[in-house]
Design a protein around this motif. Sequence first.
Motif: not given
Length: 157
Positions: A87, A91, A110-111, A114, A128, A132, A146, A149
């Motif tokens: 992630v 980023w 996000a983590s 995923l 996604i 989020m 987005r 991710v």
Amino acid sequence: MASLNVNGREHTLDVDPATPVLWALRDELGLTGTKFGCGVAQCGACTVHLNGQATRSCITPLSLAQGQRITTIEAVTGGDDRVGRAVLDAWVRHDVAQCGYCQSGQVMAASAFLAALPKGKQPTPAEIDAAMSGNICRCGTYERIRAAVADAARALA
């Protein structure tokens, strides 16, 4: 008194069990990566993982966190967390952060998302967005979030 497992370490704190996890992390343990935003679980800046689930620490009392694994941004970004590393790398590649205030909460959401995906599954843009959706970015970097991710998901496949 509250007994907590934070980032794999046991802590006993002499605080009221009604105290929000956020304040125990920041004030008692010095883990300031988790941010205070709104205080009512609407913005996501305070997101941590409770047993792997993205959780708003500003409204979660210590009494509910006892006996669970609390993971903060410090462990996700500073350790050997494979998903967190993917992630963070995404980023950076997508230049997600602007002011940065929401970023720890965004990365934590996000983590968790995923990590919960079946191995090799690539999330759709709608999935996604749903994962989020509780994290607000006042700078409006949602398209980059987005994309990052999705990129992290590809890297983890």
